[in-house]
Design an enzyme around this catalytic site. Structure first.
Site, short mmCIF file in Angstrom:
data_model
loop_
_atom_site.label_atom_id
_atom_site.label_comp_id
_atom_site.label_asym_id
_atom_site.label_seq_id
_atom_site.Cartn_x
_atom_site.Cartn_y
_atom_site.Cartn_z
N GLU A 198 0.81 -1.22 0.00
CA GLU A 198 0.00 0.00 0.00
C GLU A 198 0.84 1.27 0.00
OE1 GLU A 198 1.46 -0.56 3.84
OE2 GLU A 198 0.25 -2.01 2.71
N ASP A 199 2.02 1.22 0.62
CA ASP A 199 2.87 2.41 0.66
C ASP A 199 3.32 2.82 -0.73
OD1 ASP A 199 4.37 0.14 0.35
OD2 ASP A 199 5.67 0.46 2.06
#
Length: 415
Positions: A198-199
Site C-alpha cells: 500500500e505504501d
C-alpha cells in the site's frame, strides 16, 4: 496517553473498530496494516496524514520539517507526497530496556533477556535466550542493516533526487487525505486493502494522477524526500530465515508492481554488475588495443575483484555517513540505536565487511527464488499469495475463517 493528557490522541486498532466489524465501511481486503489503520484514517481531524510504522523512530522536529516540505515552505510549489530515507540498525545484544528506551512503549526493566522484534510468526516481539543466539538466529539483522545503509540507500536517494519515477518505502510517509480521497472515490487507504504494498501504491497514485489543485492549473511537486531526516528502525535478533523471507516478500510484490525494474535488478548488484564489466573489458578489442588488457580469465578475475572492491569502498563510506547520526538532534530521549557511535563507526570494518559480503552473495539467489520460485509470501504471521493484479489473497485451510468470514471471501487456497 497518560503522559500527554492535553493532546487529542487515541490508540485505535482493528479489533475495536465497530464499523469494520459491522461491514459499514464496506468489504476490506486482507491487508492487516490497512485494516488496523482504517478507523484512524476515517476519524483523523486534519487533512494531513502521517503514516509511520510502530517500531520506527524519528528525531525531534521531524514531523514539523515533513509538514514544511509538504507545504513547500521556502520553495515555489507544494508537494503531494513526502517521505524519509529508512535506515535499519541491528541491535543484536540489546536488552529489553536498551531496545525500548526512547520509544512510546519503552519501560524501565531490570531484565537482561535479549529481545526479538522481527518474528514472522507473530506481530509482537519475543525474547531470545543466550543459548539460542547464533549466526543463523541473529545474523539476518546485520544483513538487513548493511542492505538498507548501502545498496538500498544509494538507489533510494538517487531516484528521489532526479525524480524520474516514484520510489517510496512506507516507514514514514505524509500526504493529504483530501488528495487521496479525490482519487479513490473517498475510500482513502481502504482502497488499497487488497494490496500488500500500500505504501508504494499510494505514492504511485499521487505521482501519476492529478490532485484537484493541479486540475485547476496549479503546479505541484509529485514527491519530496526529507533529506537529512532518517526513519530509523531497530532490528533485534533477526534470523537469516527472516531476512530471506523479508527480501523475498517485497521482491514478489514488486515483480508485479514494477516488473521491468525488478527484472533488471540483479544487474544493479555489485557481484553481477562487476561480472558484466569484467566480461566487457576482457572481451572487447578496444580495451586490449588501447590499454593492453589481455583476453584471459586471470584478467577477468582481477578486474572483477577490483570492481567489487571499489563498490565495497563506496558502500563503506556511505555506511559511515548514515550511522554517524550527524543530522539527529540528540537529547535524553534519543534511544541508544539512534545515537552517534562512541568511536568512528558502529561496526569494525572487518565485521561490516563480513556482513556486506554475505548480503551481496545472497542477493542473486534471493532474487532468483523470489522472481521465479512462486508468488507466496509471509507477512505478519500470515501467508498470502500475490496475483498478477497486484492483489493479495490470504492462504488458509478450507473451512477456516479469514477476518471473520469464510475463506472464499478472499479467494483463499491451500498452501
Amino acid at each position: 496517553m497518560q503522559d500527554f493528557p492535553g493532546h487529542d490522541a487515541q490508540i485505535l486498532v482493528e479489533d475495536e473498530d465497530a464499523a469494520l466489524k459491522s461491514g459499514a465501511t464496506g468489504e476490506l481486503g486482507p491487508n492487516p496494516k490497512i485494516r488496523n489503520m482504517s478507523k484512524a484514517y476515517r476519524e483523523a481531524v486534519g487533512d494531513v496524514i502521517w503514516i509511520i510504522d510502530c517500531n520506527v523512530w524519528v528525531a525531534k522536529g521531524t514531523v514539523g520539517r515533513m509538514v514544511a516540505t509538504l507545504r513547500g515552505d521556502g520553495t515555489k510549489r507544494m508537494n503531494k507526497f513526502v517521505h524519509q530515507l529508512p535506515l535499519v540498525v541491528d541491535t543484536v545484544g540489546s536488552t529489553v530496556e536498551d531496545e525500548t528506551h526512547g520509544l512510546l512503549n519503552g519501560r524501565p526493566t531490570s531484565s537482561s533477556s535479549q529481545i526479538r522484534t522481527t518474528s514472522q510468526a507473530s506481530n509482537e516481539g519475543s525474547t531470545l535466550s543466550a543459548a539460542d543466539r547464533n549466526y543463523w538466529t541473529i545474523g539476518g539483522g546485520r544483513l538487513e542493516e548493511v542492505f538498507m545503509s548501502s545498496s538500498h540507500a544509494k538507489f533510494y536517494t538517487a531516484i528521489n533526487t532526479v525524480l524520474v519515477a516514484p520510489c517510496a518505502l512506507g516507514k514514514s510517509t505524509m500526504f493529504r487525505r483530501s488528495h487521496l480521497n479525490s482519487m479513490t472515490n473517498n475510500k482513502g487507504i481502504d482502497f488499497f486493502s487488497e494490496n500488500i504494498c500500500e505504501d508504494h501504491l499510494i505514492g504511485d497514485m499521487l505521482w501519476k494522477q492529478q490532485v484537484p489543485e493541479e486540475k485547476r492549473g496549479e503546479k505541484w511537486g509529485k514527491h519530496a524526500l526529507c533529506f537529512g531526516d532518517l526513519a530509523v528502525q531497530p532490528m533485534a535478533n533477526m534470523s537469516l530465515r527472516e531476512y530471506w523471507s523479508r527480501r523475498v516478500r517485497w521482491l514478489r510484490v514488486r515483480k508485479f508492481t514494477v516488473t521491468l525494474a525488478t527484472l533488471v535488478e540483479p544487474g544493479t548488484e555489485s557481484f553481477v554488475c562487476s561480472l558484466y564489466g569484467a566480461f566487457g573489458v576482457t572481451t572487447l578489442p578496444y580495451f586490449c588495443d588501447t590499454f593492453g588488457i589481455p583476453h584471459t580469465w586471470t584478467a577477468f578475475a582481477l578486474y572483477w575483484l577490483l570492481s567489487v572492491s571499489v563498490w565495497c569502498a563506496v558502500d563503506w563510506t556511505l555506511y559511515l555517513h548514515l550511522v554517524s547520526a550527524k543530522s539527529i538532534d540528540v537529547d535524553e530521549h534519543t534511544p541508544a540505536f539512534a545515537r552517534p557511535p562512541r568511536s568512528r563507526t558502529k561496526r569494525p570494518f572487518g565485521e561490516w565487511l563480513f556482513a556486506w559480503l554475505g548480503r551481496e552473495a545472497l542477493a542473486l539467489p534471493i532474487w532468483t527464488w523470489a522472481f521465479w520460485g512462486g508468488t507466496t509470501v509471509e507477512w505478519r504471521g500470515k501467508k498470502f499469495w500475490v496475483g498478477m493484479d497486484m492483489k493479495v489473497h490470504e492462504v488458509v485451510d478450507h473451512g477456516k475463517k479469514v477476518n471473520g468470514e469464510m475463506n472464499g471471501l478472499h479467494k483463499a487456497r491451500n498452501d
